[in-house]
Write a protein that holds these residues in place. Structure first.
Motif, mmCIF file in Angstrom:
data_model
loop_
_atom_site.group_PDB
_atom_site.id
_atom_site.type_symbol
_atom_site.label_atom_id
_atom_site.label_comp_id
_atom_site.label_asym_id
_atom_site.label_seq_id
_atom_site.Cartn_x
_atom_site.Cartn_y
_atom_site.Cartn_z
ATOM 1 N N PHE A 415 46.320 -10.315 47.556
ATOM 2 C CA PHE A 415 46.099 -8.875 47.471
ATOM 3 C C PHE A 415 46.030 -8.301 48.881
ATOM 4 N N GLU A 416 46.858 -7.321 49.168
ATOM 5 C CA GLU A 416 46.905 -6.727 50.498
ATOM 6 C C GLU A 416 46.316 -5.332 50.525
ATOM 7 N N ASP A 417 45.627 -4.932 49.461
ATOM 8 C CA ASP A 417 44.980 -3.611 49.427
ATOM 9 C C ASP A 417 43.465 -3.728 49.317
ATOM 10 N N VAL A 418 42.952 -4.941 49.505
ATOM 11 C CA VAL A 418 41.496 -5.146 49.416
ATOM 12 C C VAL A 418 40.841 -4.904 50.767
ATOM 13 N N ILE A 419 41.399 -5.453 51.824
ATOM 14 C CA ILE A 419 40.867 -5.264 53.180
ATOM 15 C C ILE A 419 42.000 -4.785 54.075
ATOM 16 N N PRO A 420 41.681 -4.031 55.131
ATOM 17 C CA PRO A 420 42.736 -3.589 56.050
ATOM 18 C C PRO A 420 43.202 -4.727 56.946
ATOM 19 N N ALA A 421 44.460 -4.670 57.352
ATOM 20 C CA ALA A 421 44.997 -5.679 58.265
ATOM 21 C C ALA A 421 44.515 -5.382 59.679
ATOM 22 N N LEU A 422 43.843 -6.339 60.285
ATOM 23 C CA LEU A 422 43.367 -6.146 61.656
ATOM 24 C C LEU A 422 44.494 -6.198 62.674
ATOM 25 N N TRP A 423 45.659 -6.741 62.265
ATOM 26 C CA TRP A 423 46.795 -6.814 63.188
ATOM 27 C C TRP A 423 48.036 -6.226 62.542
ATOM 28 N N LEU A 424 48.605 -6.902 61.543
ATOM 29 C CA LEU A 424 49.836 -6.434 60.912
ATOM 30 C C LEU A 424 50.000 -7.076 59.552
ATOM 31 N N ARG A 425 50.973 -6.521 58.790
ATOM 32 C CA ARG A 425 51.400 -7.133 57.530
ATOM 33 C C ARG A 425 52.678 -7.930 57.808
ATOM 34 N N PRO A 426 52.689 -9.253 57.590
ATOM 35 C CA PRO A 426 53.853 -10.060 57.980
ATOM 36 C C PRO A 426 55.173 -9.591 57.393
ATOM 37 N N ALA A 427 55.172 -9.117 56.156
ATOM 38 C CA ALA A 427 56.429 -8.742 55.512
ATOM 39 C C ALA A 427 56.883 -7.339 55.880
ATOM 40 N N GLU A 428 56.029 -6.541 56.559
ATOM 41 C CA GLU A 428 56.358 -5.141 56.813
ATOM 42 C C GLU A 428 56.515 -4.826 58.293
ATOM 43 N N ALA A 429 55.791 -5.476 59.174
ATOM 44 C CA ALA A 429 55.790 -5.128 60.597
ATOM 45 C C ALA A 429 57.138 -5.436 61.230
ATOM 46 N N MET A 430 57.714 -4.458 61.924
ATOM 47 C CA MET A 430 59.008 -4.614 62.582
ATOM 48 C C MET A 430 58.883 -4.180 64.034
ATOM 49 N N THR A 431 59.720 -4.760 64.893
ATOM 50 C CA THR A 431 59.743 -4.432 66.313
ATOM 51 C C THR A 431 61.182 -4.156 66.729
ATOM 52 N N ALA A 432 61.388 -3.057 67.500
ATOM 53 C CA ALA A 432 62.719 -2.698 67.994
ATOM 54 C C ALA A 432 62.948 -3.381 69.334
ATOM 55 N N LEU A 433 64.033 -4.151 69.459
ATOM 56 C CA LEU A 433 64.348 -4.882 70.675
ATOM 57 C C LEU A 433 65.741 -4.493 71.173
ATOM 58 N N PRO A 434 65.886 -4.369 72.498
ATOM 59 C CA PRO A 434 67.220 -4.076 73.047
ATOM 60 C C PRO A 434 68.211 -5.189 72.728
ATOM 61 N N PHE A 435 69.449 -4.823 72.475
ATOM 62 C CA PHE A 435 70.551 -5.735 72.184
ATOM 63 C C PHE A 435 70.415 -6.424 70.817
ATOM 64 N N VAL A 436 69.233 -6.391 70.218
ATOM 65 C CA VAL A 436 69.003 -7.090 68.956
ATOM 66 C C VAL A 436 68.813 -6.121 67.805
ATOM 67 N N ARG A 438 66.136 -4.006 65.223
ATOM 68 C CA ARG A 438 64.832 -4.178 64.621
ATOM 69 C C ARG A 438 64.693 -5.615 64.103
ATOM 70 N N LEU A 439 63.564 -6.242 64.469
ATOM 71 C CA LEU A 439 63.303 -7.630 64.083
ATOM 72 C C LEU A 439 61.848 -7.743 63.649
ATOM 73 N N ASN A 440 61.622 -8.605 62.682
ATOM 74 C CA ASN A 440 60.255 -8.796 62.192
ATOM 75 C C ASN A 440 59.341 -9.231 63.341
ATOM 76 N N THR A 441 58.177 -8.584 63.428
ATOM 77 C CA THR A 441 57.264 -8.827 64.546
ATOM 78 C C THR A 441 56.767 -10.263 64.588
ATOM 79 N N VAL A 442 56.521 -10.880 63.408
ATOM 80 C CA VAL A 442 55.992 -12.241 63.413
ATOM 81 C C VAL A 442 57.030 -13.229 63.951
ATOM 82 N N PHE A 443 58.338 -12.923 63.776
ATOM 83 C CA PHE A 443 59.365 -13.784 64.355
ATOM 84 C C PHE A 443 59.322 -13.726 65.873
#
Length: 646
Positions: A415-436, A438-443
């Motif tokens: 359950f991901e709606d019981v407590i807030p994420a102190l960092w990120l949600r693995p399946a949702e967090a994305m990061t924009a990188l040059p030349f690449v 958008r990539l998942n942040t956990v990767f």
């Protein structure tokens, strides 16, 4: 960490060897070496002779102790110091003689019981015969024959007896298969009648002359005699049991004493003695911890007949020091993974702390869930508490890290709606990188974490190689200083490009890309030059061809080893995806949650994915980290003597 070792030598009068071993050395842990092998330069040394005088008494004591009733051995056995070996041997021999006498008496009673039972079985066949057996046995002119015949052949015998004027047949007892009978015949014609009966398979039974009355009276007498013999055997068993219970404390004490002396006598296999006929002496040598070495030295200072030497220099020591790991209780279970790969050599780095931290960290990252992490934490702790399994303790530590990452990811039993994420949600967090793009942040985080771990293991490899004076592996190897500078520069270039700083990244790439690779390419001749062996370029053109392909392989290994850490992020995402499937199957989207589906789904994911993640993390440890700095060529510290506390 690896506990420091000292090489020690002990010598003294040969006749004093047993006393030294059983009263002094048995209180210390010593990894004995073969003295003849270690002291090759010493002349006129021979193996220590002797036949173990404690083996047979010890085996006898163990057999006697096994006859005692079960109980807590430690609670009933006094300290072995209160009984000497001679007293133990004398006690065991006395107890053994007493038990042998009782056993002999018991065997005689059992034989008597067997013989009496045989008589009973014989006379029982004629219990319908109402005649005195001794009177029958006195017949002289009339021959009698006791015996039996098959039930289906009895009518023929009966017909023969009726047709014969000389034969009297008396049927006594009938069973399912046989008929027991007796027949009388005059002496002159007995041979002819016996031949006729024998042709009809008559089996004769010879009755002994122990009978005193009729079969009925004999049966009663023999039954009483059988009961008396059984009673005597029972009483004898009770006396034996009582005797053993009375002797049990001293007997268990003798087992301890003789067991210690029996094991310690084997020290002679590692000892050497001089071949002098006058004043021969023994020599023992081996490895022990620095603490035990100093304590033993202090104790033997007061023993005028014993010489004790600690070899601070290893120039004259043939054997390599054994390895004994000494880590805090929290890290000790992780030694199991180290030993699976191979114990570190004495001068190597103990990776227990490294694998404890990284294994738990990677596992928590890949399996982040507060609820399931707590299950692993509590279940592993309880299993370790009651079963003392190292794997259970490792699971508990991994469960702790899983719980921490569960809070960071905001996941409780999926359950991901019981407590807030102190960092990120693995399946949702994305990061924009040059030349690449958008990539998942956990990767991205997993790759960065992997690059940091690879650099750390390179530093460890340089330190270990420098300690071992391995010039090539320290400075010019793929995991040495050259490889470290190259990989660090490559990591810096990637970070600069990804953060939008192409100019300094290009400068670093231009300066630091070629030089480290050139050093790795020429590592063999450079190492030979540094060690003043002269540069070696054997092979001519083939040297450059092989070097080129090896360098190409090195570049591929850097790339593949770095990408291998992507699995850390991939499992974090897959864990979240699997729990979403469980929630979907439980009907969470419709608002009607099926509790059994939630429970079973969590148990399935916790068991299956926990096993897969555990295996994958161990693979990362062995192939991506250990292979860079760890050799695992050590030999285990095995004390020859069982340490005793008197």
């Amino acid at each position: 960490m690896i506990e420091p070792m000292k090489f020690v030598s002990i010598s003294g009068p040969r006749d004093d060897l047993d006393r030294m071993v059983n009263q002094v050395l048995c209180r210390y842990e010593i990894h004995l070496e073969n003295a003849l092998t270690e002291l090759k330069s010493v002349s006129k040394l021979i193996p220590c002779p002797g036949t173990n005088p404690y083996r047979e008494p010890y085996e006898a004591a163990e057999k006697l102790a096994a006859l005692c009733s079960a109980g807590t051995k430690a609670a009933q056995t006094p300290s072995p110091a209160s009984m000497t070996a001679e007293e133990a041997i004398a006690f065991v021999q006395e107890t053994k003689k007493a038990m042998e006498a009782a056993d002999a008496e018991k065997e005689a009673l059992k034989q008597k019981l067997k013989d009496t039972h045989a008589l009973y079985e014989q006379v029982n066949l004629y219990r319908e015969l109402d005649f005195s057996i001794p009177e029958l046995l006195k017949f002289r002119h009339i021959k009698y024959r006791f015996g039996r015949v098959l039930k289906e052949l009895y009518p023929q015998l009966e017909a023969f007896a009726e047709s014969s004027e000389d034969t009297i047949l008396y049927k006594c007892h009938e069973t399912d298969h046989y008929v027991t009978l007796i027949y009388f015949v005059p002496g002159p014609v007995s041979e002819r009648t016996d031949a006729a009966f024998s042709s009809l398979q008559f089996e004769r039974i010879i009755l002994p002359d122990q009978y005193t009355g009729t079969p009925t009276e004999e049966i009663r007498r023999l039954e009483k005699e059988l009961e008396d013999i059984k009673s005597q055997i029972t009483q004898l068993d009770a006396r034996e049991k009582t005797y053993l219970e009375d002797q049990k404390p001293a007997l268990l004490q003798a087992v301890e004493v003789l067991g210690s002396y029996n094991a310690n006598f084997n020290v002679r296999r590692c000892a050497a003695v001089t071949d002098k006929k006058e004043h021969p002496f023994y020599i023992l040598c081996g490895w022990t911890t620095e603490t035990d070495a100093r304590a033993l030295q202090k104790e033997l200072e007061e023993d005028a007949s014993t010489f004790f030497v600690i070899e601070d220099s290893r120039e004259h020591v043939t054997s390599t020091p054994p390895t004994r790991l000494k880590n805090p209780a929290l890290l000790r279970p992780f030694e199991m993974f180290v030993k699976m790969y191979g114990l570190p050599a004495y001068n190597e780095f103990d990776p227990t702390l490294l694998i404890a931290v990284t294994y738990s960290l990677f596992f928590g990252f890949m399996f982040g869930d507060v609820g399931q992490g707590l299950l692993l934490l509590i279940g592993g702790f309880l299993l370790y508490r009651f079963k003392k399994l190292d794997l259970a303790a490792i699971i508990s530590c991994c469960g702790f890290c899983s719980t921490i990452f569960g809070f960071l990811f905001g996941s409780v039993f999926g359950f991901e709606d019981v407590i807030p994420a102190l960092w990120l949600r693995p399946a949702e967090a994305m990061t924009a990188l040059p030349f690449v793009g958008r990539l998942n942040t956990v990767f991205v985080t997993a790759i960065a974490l992997g690059m940091g771990m690879i650099l750390l293991t390179m530093i460890v490899n340089m330190a270990v190689s420098f300690k071992c004076r391995d010039t090539e592996k320290t400075w010019f190897d793929t995991n040495g200083l050259a490889g470290f500078i190259f990989y660090l520069s490559l990591a810096a270039v990637i970070i600069l490009y990804m953060t939008g700083r192409p100019l300094p990244a290009t400068a670093v790439l231009a300066v630091m890309f070629v030089v480290p690779l050139l050093l790795i390419f020429l590592k063999e001749p450079l190492a030979a030059l540094v060690e003043r062996r002269g540069p070696e370029l054997s092979g001519g053109a083939m040297f450059f061809v092989e070097g080129f392909f090896e360098l190409f392989e090195v570049l591929l290994s850097y790339f593949s080893n770095t990408l291998s850490f992507v699995r850390v992020g991939a499992f974090a995402v897959s864990h979240a995806a699997m729990m979403q499937v469980v929630l979907m199957l439980s009907g969470a989207e419709t608002g009607h949650i099926s509790i059994p589906v939630i429970v079973l789904g969590n148990l399935f994911v916790c068991g299956m994915e926990g096993l897969v993640v555990g295996i994958q993390v161990l693979r990362l440890e062995y192939y991506e980290l250990f292979s860079r700095f760890y050799r695992g060529t050590g030999r285990e510290f095995k004390p020859f003597l069982k340490k005793q506390t008197f």
